[in-house]
Structure formats: C-alpha cells, structure tokens
Design a protein around this motif. Sequence first.
Motif, PDB file in Angstrom:
ATOM      1  N   UNK A   1       0.819  -1.214   0.000  1.00  0.00           N
ATOM      2  CA  UNK A   1       0.000   0.000   0.000  1.00  0.00           C
ATOM      3  C   UNK A   1       0.851   1.262   0.000  1.00  0.00           C
ATOM      4  N   UNK A   2       2.174   1.133   0.073  1.00  0.00           N
ATOM      5  CA  UNK A   2       3.050   2.294   0.188  1.00  0.00           C
ATOM      6  C   UNK A   2       2.930   3.220  -1.021  1.00  0.00           C
ATOM      7  N   UNK A   3       2.844   2.665  -2.225  1.00  0.00           N
ATOM      8  CA  UNK A   3       2.742   3.478  -3.436  1.00  0.00           C
ATOM      9  C   UNK A   3       1.457   4.299  -3.424  1.00  0.00           C
ATOM     10  N   UNK A   4       0.360   3.684  -3.009  1.00  0.00           N
ATOM     11  CA  UNK A   4      -0.920   4.402  -2.950  1.00  0.00           C
ATOM     12  C   UNK A   4      -0.857   5.540  -1.939  1.00  0.00           C
ATOM     13  N   UNK A   5      -0.254   5.275  -0.773  1.00  0.00           N
ATOM     14  CA  UNK A   5      -0.169   6.319   0.250  1.00  0.00           C
ATOM     15  C   UNK A   5       0.715   7.475  -0.217  1.00  0.00           C
ATOM     16  N   UNK A   6       1.824   7.160  -0.883  1.00  0.00           N
ATOM     17  CA  UNK A   6       2.714   8.208  -1.380  1.00  0.00           C
ATOM     18  C   UNK A   6       2.011   9.059  -2.428  1.00  0.00           C
ATOM     19  N   UNK A   7       1.238   8.426  -3.310  1.00  0.00           N
ATOM     20  CA  UNK A   7       0.501   9.175  -4.330  1.00  0.00           C
ATOM     21  C   UNK A   7      -0.526  10.095  -3.686  1.00  0.00           C
ATOM     22  N   UNK A   8      -1.182   9.598  -2.645  1.00  0.00           N
ATOM     23  CA  UNK A   8      -2.188  10.414  -1.948  1.00  0.00           C
ATOM     24  C   UNK A   8      -1.538  11.628  -1.292  1.00  0.00           C
ATOM     25  N   UNK A   9      -0.376  11.446  -0.684  1.00  0.00           N
ATOM     26  CA  UNK A   9       0.319  12.552  -0.021  1.00  0.00           C
ATOM     27  C   UNK A   9       0.777  13.600  -1.035  1.00  0.00           C
ATOM     28  N   UNK A  10       1.293  13.156  -2.192  1.00  0.00           N
ATOM     29  CA  UNK A  10       1.734  14.103  -3.214  1.00  0.00           C
ATOM     30  C   UNK A  10       0.538  14.848  -3.802  1.00  0.00           C
ATOM     31  N   UNK A  11      -0.574  14.137  -4.001  1.00  0.00           N
ATOM     32  CA  UNK A  11      -1.782  14.759  -4.537  1.00  0.00           C
ATOM     33  C   UNK A  11      -2.328  15.822  -3.597  1.00  0.00           C
ATOM     34  N   UNK A  12      -2.186  15.578  -2.295  1.00  0.00           N
ATOM     35  CA  UNK A  12      -2.654  16.556  -1.315  1.00  0.00           C
ATOM     36  C   UNK A  12      -1.863  17.868  -1.428  1.00  0.00           C
ATOM     37  N   UNK A  13      -0.557  17.742  -1.700  1.00  0.00           N
ATOM     38  CA  UNK A  13       0.284  18.937  -1.805  1.00  0.00           C
ATOM     39  C   UNK A  13       0.164  19.597  -3.168  1.00  0.00           C
ATOM     40  N   UNK A  14      -0.017  18.784  -4.225  1.00  0.00           N
ATOM     41  CA  UNK A  14      -0.138  19.318  -5.594  1.00  0.00           C
ATOM     42  C   UNK A  14      -1.469  18.853  -6.193  1.00  0.00           C
ATOM     43  N   UNK A  15      -2.587  19.428  -5.753  1.00  0.00           N
ATOM     44  CA  UNK A  15      -3.897  18.933  -6.176  1.00  0.00           C
ATOM     45  C   UNK A  15      -4.170  19.093  -7.666  1.00  0.00           C
ATOM     46  N   UNK A  16      -3.442  19.980  -8.342  1.00  0.00           N
ATOM     47  CA  UNK A  16      -3.667  20.191  -9.773  1.00  0.00           C
ATOM     48  C   UNK A  16      -2.860  19.234 -10.652  1.00  0.00           C
TER      49      UNK A  16
END
Length: 302
Positions: free
Chosen positions: A107-122
């Motif tokens: 699940x690490x890849x999914x969590x990392x993607x979620x964290x990056x998306x939170x910082x760069x929502x666009x």
Amino acid sequence: MTFLLLKQLKYFTEVITCQSFTDAAEKCGISQSAMSQQIRALEENLDTELIRRKNRKFYMTPAGEYFYRHGLVLLDEAERLKKETARIGRQINQRLRVGYSKYLHGTELCRAAALLSEKYPMMELETAAGYAEELIDMLCFGRTDIILCSSRPGDLQDFEYISLTKGRYFIEISERSPLSALDYVNIEELRRIPCIIAVPADQRERQRDNCVNMLGLQDNILFADTPEEARLLAAWDRGFLLTEETGERPGQGDIPLRRIPLCADGKQLKREYIVCWRKDREDGFVREFAEILQKEYKKQNL
C-alpha cells in the motif's frame, strides 16, 4: 445562503464523522460553542432536527442520516468542482508519470501518491505497470518520469535512485500438500514440484530464465494467464505459486493456500527494490515523490 449552508454542512459532517463536537471544532478551527451554534443554525435553516441529544451523547435522526449521507456526496462534488475549475483556469500542466513493478503489491505506493496529490492537487498522475526491463526502457526513452522496480539502468550516469525495500520471496501451496506443515522451505526441496507463475505469454521465457538462473529453481514452470488462474492451480495442488512481498500485505481473503517463506540454506530469499528517475527530469516534485516513497517504506520496515 447557499454558501452558508455548504459551510454548515461541512461542520455537521465533521461532527458526525468525529462523533464529537470538540474534535470536530478543533479540526475545523473554531470553538466548541461556535460549532454548536452552527449546528443549531443549520437545523433552524432546514426547520428539521438533525441531531438528538440524550444525556451526554447524541445520535442522528432519520433526517440527519439522510442529510449526512447525501451531504458527503455533495461536499465531494463541490471539492472536485473547485479543483477542476482551478485547473482549467490556471491552465496548469503538471504531470507525473509513474511506472511500477507488477510485483509491488503493498500500500506504500498508494499512500505516497495520496500525499503528493494533497500537496499538488492540480497535478495529473499517469501510471503504468510492467516488468523490470519494460520499466527501464520506458524511463530511458522518456515515456515515464520515475519507476519503482528491482533493476537499475545499465548506465547510472544519467539517473538518480533511492533504495526502498527488500522484496521477500514466498511460496503459496495447497493446504493439502505435506509441505504446508513447514515453517519455511528451501529451494532444493522444491526441485520436483512445478512452479506456478502468472505472466503474459510474451514475458514467459524471460521469467523462466529468472526462476532458473536467479532463484535456482528447476526448469519446471507452469504458467498462468492471470493471478486468479495461478491461485486456482495452486489450490488444485498442481504446484506451488511463487510470490513476493514488498510492503504491507493486502488482505488475501479466505484462500485455502499456505504461505511459506522461500529460503536458500535456511535464509529467506530477497531482492532490492528502488525508485529511479532521470537527472534531466529532476523537477522538485519528482524527487519529492521519491523521498515520500522512501519514508512510507521505512514506516513499513520499522
């Protein structure tokens, strides 16, 4: 009035989600008394009781349950509307293309993607799964920005990489097999048992070489087209299923297979996984994504 209702809806859903006026108020950055006032104002606005208090606890009325469920959908749609409007208005064209190994199941890849998306929502995210050689080709020829795999490009001069984790090998074997009683199994104990692997037809010879040359298994491979077919064959006791764990293991459900560490001389077989990117694509968010991934895998290894 519509904006006020949307704001009060947010407060109401937070109260229900947190099951606490105090926690919801803290999360929304207002006082507890202000939160209570907002909920009362919402009920007055709707001319409907949403929350019924009893002693020091509260519960939703039927109207409150309806408002909560549909309110969550409305809030999600409003947030998506806000993001998409901003993206179109600013004409931001940030994009991250991620290639990852088909053997990565954590699940690490999914969590990392979620964290990056939170910082760069666009930011737009594109993903592609493949085997190591495919991923390296994609990176070398500019079809992806960053890859997660078990092999490094031959010439590292143009690339950066960070070590993430060690993939651990296991076998999954029918509970009816006598081998299922073992705490671990050595490679030499599997030489007469077919190895089941789920892999597309055009990758089978390459995977056969990996099993024989890298792992030392006999050339006794039983290929399946899908992971589901491979597990069916293993459950049917046609052989053992070769698997690899690279992170937090997702739920497997009630499958009649025994999962056993695969060892050589009593030590579990492992291989390194890395995240790798081109130096000429070292945008701030590319390296940041790699470092977020590293942190997520470190959490798993603690």
